[in-house]
Enzyme design. Structure first.
Site, PDB file in Angstrom:
ATOM      1  N   LYS A 122      -9.105  -0.299  -5.459  1.00 14.20           N
ATOM      2  CA  LYS A 122      -9.597   0.604  -4.716  1.00 14.20           C
ATOM      3  C   LYS A 122     -10.999   0.661  -3.948  1.00 14.20           C
ATOM      4  CE  LYS A 122      -7.821   2.035  -0.677  1.00 14.20           C
ATOM      5  NZ  LYS A 122      -6.478   2.416   0.235  1.00 14.20           N
ATOM      6  N   ASP A 144       1.536   2.373   3.992  1.00 14.41           N
ATOM      7  CA  ASP A 144       0.542   3.758   3.256  1.00 14.41           C
ATOM      8  C   ASP A 144       1.767   5.381   3.307  1.00 14.41           C
ATOM      9  OD1 ASP A 144      -1.565   5.225   2.805  1.00 14.41           O
ATOM     10  OD2 ASP A 144      -2.148   5.445   4.996  1.00 14.41           O
ATOM     11  N   HIS A 163       1.563   5.058  -1.877  1.00 15.66           N
ATOM     12  CA  HIS A 163       1.353   6.452  -2.533  1.00 15.66           C
ATOM     13  C   HIS A 163       2.428   7.357  -3.406  1.00 15.66           C
ATOM     14  CE1 HIS A 163      -2.639   6.900  -0.678  1.00 15.66           C
ATOM     15  NE2 HIS A 163      -2.432   6.804   0.393  1.00 15.66           N
ATOM     16  N   LEU A 199      -4.539   9.101   7.994  1.00 18.96           N
ATOM     17  CA  LEU A 199      -5.998   8.485   8.706  1.00 18.96           C
ATOM     18  C   LEU A 199      -5.412   6.698   7.658  1.00 18.96           C
ATOM     19  CD1 LEU A 199      -8.441  11.200   6.689  1.00 18.96           C
ATOM     20  CD2 LEU A 199      -8.321   9.789   8.745  1.00 18.96           C
ATOM     21  N   HIS A 215      -4.134  -0.827   5.974  1.00 24.11           N
ATOM     22  CA  HIS A 215      -3.635   0.269   6.752  1.00 24.11           C
ATOM     23  C   HIS A 215      -4.796  -0.074   8.323  1.00 24.11           C
ATOM     24  CE1 HIS A 215      -6.959   2.357   5.445  1.00 24.11           C
ATOM     25  NE2 HIS A 215      -5.933   2.928   4.611  1.00 24.11           N
ATOM     26  N   HIS A 262       1.271  -1.288   0.301  1.00 23.74           N
ATOM     27  CA  HIS A 262       0.101  -0.206  -0.096  1.00 23.74           C
ATOM     28  C   HIS A 262       0.579   1.121   0.218  1.00 23.74           C
ATOM     29  CE1 HIS A 262      -3.660   2.336   1.307  1.00 23.74           C
ATOM     30  NE2 HIS A 262      -2.722   3.455   1.487  1.00 23.74           N
TER      31      HIS A 262
HETATM   32  C1  NCD Z   1      -3.598   9.338   2.254  1.00 27.41           C
HETATM   33  C2  NCD Z   1      -2.958  10.258   1.030  1.00 27.41           C
HETATM   34  O1  NCD Z   1      -2.643  11.297   1.827  1.00 27.41           O
HETATM   35  O2  NCD Z   1      -3.411  10.069   0.221  1.00 27.41           O
HETATM   36  N1  NCD Z   1      -3.215   9.780   3.887  1.00 27.41           N
HETATM   37  C3  NCD Z   1      -2.728   9.122   4.639  1.00 27.41           C
HETATM   38  O3  NCD Z   1      -3.156   9.663   6.007  1.00 27.41           O
HETATM   39  N2  NCD Z   1      -3.142   7.779   4.766  1.00 27.41           N
HETATM   40  C4  NCD Z   1      -5.090   8.386   1.697  1.00 27.41           C
HETATM   41  C5  NCD Z   1      -5.316   6.998   2.248  1.00 27.41           C
HETATM   42  O4  NCD Z   1      -4.841   6.309   2.633  1.00 27.41           O
HETATM   43  O5  NCD Z   1      -5.847   7.893   3.418  1.00 27.41           O
HETATM   44 ZN    ZN Z   2      -3.171   5.467   1.619  1.00 32.60          ZN
END
Ligand code: NCD
Ligand code: ZN
Length: 346
Positions: free
Chosen positions: A100, A248, A16, A220, A175, A14
């Site tokens: 997702k 995450d 970003h 989150l 998460h 996971h």
């Molecule tokens: C993530 C993001 O910034 O894209 N933020 C986070 O707090 N984890 C989005 C997500 O996975 O919830």
């Molecule tokens: Zn995320």
């Protein structure tokens, strides 16, 4: 005492990676240690179709640092208008590794997410038929539900129902942050797993709020009470193959984190392996680190583990940059608040 540890190269289930200058700036932080990652589709606009996922994958591959051997595993952002045929084609060609599900409004860039879960049933059924996993952001968005309860309520109100109505659907609770989430995963017979982030093994809600607000610890789902953190540490180090790493890692520029309405996300790509080694050693379970980072996730996704390895060595505390300077702006690296003795050999 163990001073050196060789693992199969880890995967991040996971992640970003963003786009543009941010992507270019932060991609090396992941490719340095990780072989593969499930790449989140919450761009603006989101990565909904197979075409968009293919284009995004091309942009990631173009941003790869020299010599990197990293495979981005693409995901499709589920909307109420998602076409099951398009999902099937993306899975069939090997482009999409998962779909997702964001409940609309649950987190960063989730406005196009799902409001009425019945509307996506045809997609979920098609996914169950071919074994394509659904990655779930498991929080309700009902404004009357306290933010610290949103994961536990999601399991009862939404997730369990989805799983009952679509038998055979493979689901990753992403998460996971609560003992309820851990217990739910353990209660399932099959087809359910969970990712655990690096930062949720370190943080409880006091770290965010006591002694002044710490925007770089806000993410989150939000970190919960200490008893939940302990449940996560136990699950991650238990050897139960249903739990595996999904960092995450979610970069936002400092200007948007240190803000009156700060963005959610912790950026952990840079120092995740050092932090995890510290946590697993602390739990007396260094021997289980490889399962968590390099074996369990691959097995759930039906992929072979990586052949290449990395070696972690213990020594004097290792320092990481406080910030990664990207073309989009500086991004603060997650501070675990403790010395890190394990470094990954270059
Ligand atoms: C993530 C993001 O910034 O894209 N933020 C986070 O707090 N984890 C989005 C997500 O996975 O919830
Ligand atoms: Zn995320």
């Amino acid at each position: 005492m163990t001073q050196s540890l060789t693992l199969r190269r880890p995967d991040d289930w996971h992640l970003h990676l963003r786009d543009g200058a941010m992507l270019e700036g932060i991609l090396p932080e992941t490719t340095r240690h990780f072989a593969r990652a499930i790449v989140m589709p919450n761009l603006v606009p989101p990565v909904v179709t197979a075409r968009q996922a293919a284009d995004y994958r091309d942009r990631i591959l173009r941003a790869m640092p020299e010599g990197a051997t990293f495979t981005p595993l693409m995901t499709l952002y589920l909307t109420e208008d998602t076409d099951p045929e398009d999902v099937m084609a993306a899975a069939g060609s090997g482009l999409a590794a998962a779909v997702k599900l964001y409940p609309a409004g649950a987190t960063t860039n989730s406005n196009s997410g799902v409001r009425d879960f019945d509307k996506v049933r045809p997609v979920l059924e098609a996914m169950a038929d071919i074994g394509l996993p659904l990655c779930v952001h498991g929080e309700v968005t009902d404004p009357t539900v306290d933010i610290f309860d949103r994961e536990a309520v999601f399991i009862d109100r939404v997730l369990d129902r989805i799983r009952r109505k679509t038998p055979g659907l493979r689901v990753v609770m992403e998460h996971v942050t609560t003992q309820e989430g851990v217990a739910y995963v353990r209660s399932a017979d099959e087809g359910l797993a969970a990712t655990i982030t690096t930062h949720h093994l370190i943080l409880n809600r006091n770290h965010i709020l006591v002694g002044g607000i710490k925007p770089h610890y806000y993410c989150l789902p939000v970190a919960k009470r200490e008893l939940h953190r302990l449940a996560l540490r136990e699950a991650a180090t238990s050897g139960d193959a249903r739990f595996f790493l999904g960092t995450d890692s979610a970069p936002h520029i400092d200007a948007l984190k240190e803000h009156a309405c700060g963005c959610a996300g912790c950026f952990t790509a840079t120092n995740t392996m050092s932090i995890l080694a510290e946590v697993f050693e602390d739990m007396g379970r260094l021997d289980r680190l490889e399962g968590f980072t390099s074996l369990n996730g691959a097995a759930f996704y039906g992929m072979a583990p990586n052949e290449a390895t990395i070696t972690l060595r213990k020594g004097d505390p290792v320092t990481y940059p406080a910030k990664i300077l990207t073309g989009a702006g500086p991004v603060t690296v997650f501070d675990p608040g403790m010395p890190l003795h394990w470094h990954v050999e270059p």
